[in-house]
Design a protein around this motif. Sequence first.
Motif, mmCIF file in Angstrom:
data_model
loop_
_atom_site.group_PDB
_atom_site.id
_atom_site.type_symbol
_atom_site.label_atom_id
_atom_site.label_comp_id
_atom_site.label_asym_id
_atom_site.label_seq_id
_atom_site.Cartn_x
_atom_site.Cartn_y
_atom_site.Cartn_z
ATOM 1 N N LEU A 1 0.817 -1.218 0.000
ATOM 2 C CA LEU A 1 0.000 0.000 0.000
ATOM 3 C C LEU A 1 0.849 1.266 0.000
ATOM 4 C CD1 LEU A 1 -2.802 -1.085 2.484
ATOM 5 C CD2 LEU A 1 -3.029 -0.716 0.015
ATOM 6 N N LEU A 2 1.915 1.282 0.802
ATOM 7 C CA LEU A 2 2.757 2.476 0.843
ATOM 8 C C LEU A 2 3.475 2.681 -0.487
ATOM 9 C CD1 LEU A 2 3.847 4.782 2.739
ATOM 10 C CD2 LEU A 2 5.910 3.407 2.786
ATOM 11 N N ASN A 3 4.047 1.631 -1.029
ATOM 12 C CA ASN A 3 4.756 1.755 -2.306
ATOM 13 C C ASN A 3 3.808 2.136 -3.435
ATOM 14 O OD1 ASN A 3 7.692 1.142 -1.961
ATOM 15 N ND2 ASN A 3 6.818 -0.608 -0.909
ATOM 16 N N LYS A 4 2.592 1.655 -3.392
ATOM 17 C CA LYS A 4 1.593 2.039 -4.392
ATOM 18 C C LYS A 4 1.285 3.519 -4.284
ATOM 19 C CE LYS A 4 -3.120 1.072 -5.864
ATOM 20 N NZ LYS A 4 -4.352 0.364 -5.537
ATOM 21 N N LEU B 1 5.471 1.048 -6.906
ATOM 22 C CA LEU B 1 4.918 -0.301 -6.894
ATOM 23 C C LEU B 1 5.668 -1.256 -7.818
ATOM 24 C CD1 LEU B 1 2.811 -2.039 -5.601
ATOM 25 C CD2 LEU B 1 1.210 -1.352 -7.373
ATOM 26 N N GLU B 2 6.075 -0.791 -8.990
ATOM 27 C CA GLU B 2 6.781 -1.676 -9.926
ATOM 28 C C GLU B 2 8.103 -2.155 -9.342
ATOM 29 O OE1 GLU B 2 5.669 -3.121 -12.673
ATOM 30 O OE2 GLU B 2 3.785 -2.156 -12.134
ATOM 31 N N ALA B 3 8.849 -1.261 -8.706
ATOM 32 C CA ALA B 3 10.114 -1.659 -8.075
ATOM 33 C C ALA B 3 9.851 -2.632 -6.935
ATOM 34 C CB ALA B 3 10.858 -0.429 -7.556
ATOM 35 N N TYR B 4 8.761 -2.427 -6.199
ATOM 36 C CA TYR B 4 8.418 -3.337 -5.112
ATOM 37 C C TYR B 4 8.079 -4.727 -5.635
ATOM 38 C CZ TYR B 4 6.111 -5.319 -1.046
ATOM 39 O OH TYR B 4 5.763 -6.148 -0.002
ATOM 40 N N LYS B 5 7.361 -4.788 -6.728
ATOM 41 C CA LYS B 5 6.993 -6.079 -7.309
ATOM 42 C C LYS B 5 8.218 -6.827 -7.850
ATOM 43 C CE LYS B 5 2.267 -5.028 -8.703
ATOM 44 N NZ LYS B 5 1.382 -4.835 -9.867
ATOM 45 N N GLU B 6 9.256 -6.112 -8.236
ATOM 46 C CA GLU B 6 10.456 -6.718 -8.806
ATOM 47 C C GLU B 6 11.533 -7.020 -7.760
ATOM 48 O OE1 GLU B 6 10.768 -7.718 -11.951
ATOM 49 O OE2 GLU B 6 8.703 -7.073 -12.197
ATOM 50 N N ARG B 7 11.222 -6.867 -6.475
ATOM 51 C CA ARG B 7 12.216 -7.099 -5.427
ATOM 52 C C ARG B 7 12.657 -8.562 -5.430
ATOM 53 N NH1 ARG B 7 7.258 -7.666 -3.327
ATOM 54 N NH2 ARG B 7 6.918 -9.042 -1.567
ATOM 55 N N LYS B 8 13.805 -8.817 -4.802
ATOM 56 C CA LYS B 8 14.361 -10.166 -4.782
ATOM 57 C C LYS B 8 13.535 -11.119 -3.949
ATOM 58 C CE LYS B 8 19.265 -10.678 -5.493
ATOM 59 N NZ LYS B 8 20.573 -10.708 -4.880
ATOM 60 N N TYR B 9 13.251 -10.724 -2.704
ATOM 61 C CA TYR B 9 12.535 -11.610 -1.796
ATOM 62 C C TYR B 9 11.034 -11.379 -1.907
ATOM 63 C CZ TYR B 9 10.837 -13.834 2.415
ATOM 64 O OH TYR B 9 10.140 -14.637 3.286
ATOM 65 N N LYS B 10 10.305 -12.411 -2.262
ATOM 66 C CA LYS B 10 8.856 -12.340 -2.370
ATOM 67 C C LYS B 10 8.246 -13.460 -1.557
ATOM 68 C CE LYS B 10 9.119 -10.532 -7.017
ATOM 69 N NZ LYS B 10 8.804 -10.724 -8.408
#
Length: 78
Positions: free
Chosen positions: A60-63, A68-77
């Motif tokens: 929510l914060l990154n959105k 948000l795109e950088a958050y979705k591409e992070r290493k750890y999911k």
Amino acid sequence: MRLVNWSYAKRYNIKAIFDEFPHVVVWFRQIGGYYFIYTMKGLTKDHIPERRDYVRMEYLLNKDLGMLEAYKERKYKV
């Protein structure tokens, strides 16, 4: 869950409050191109967030900040 309020804090941190945990102040730090949860103030034994809550808060914060795109591409999911 909804992001109620956020603001910039010292040393490039962001503090935020979410509606499901109104008594908790969540501190975020930036890594790469997105923000992640660094610490939380005001937690009680009765109402501790779970991992899915942490991920939702970060999402929510990154959105809201347009990262948000950088958050979705992070290493750890999860």
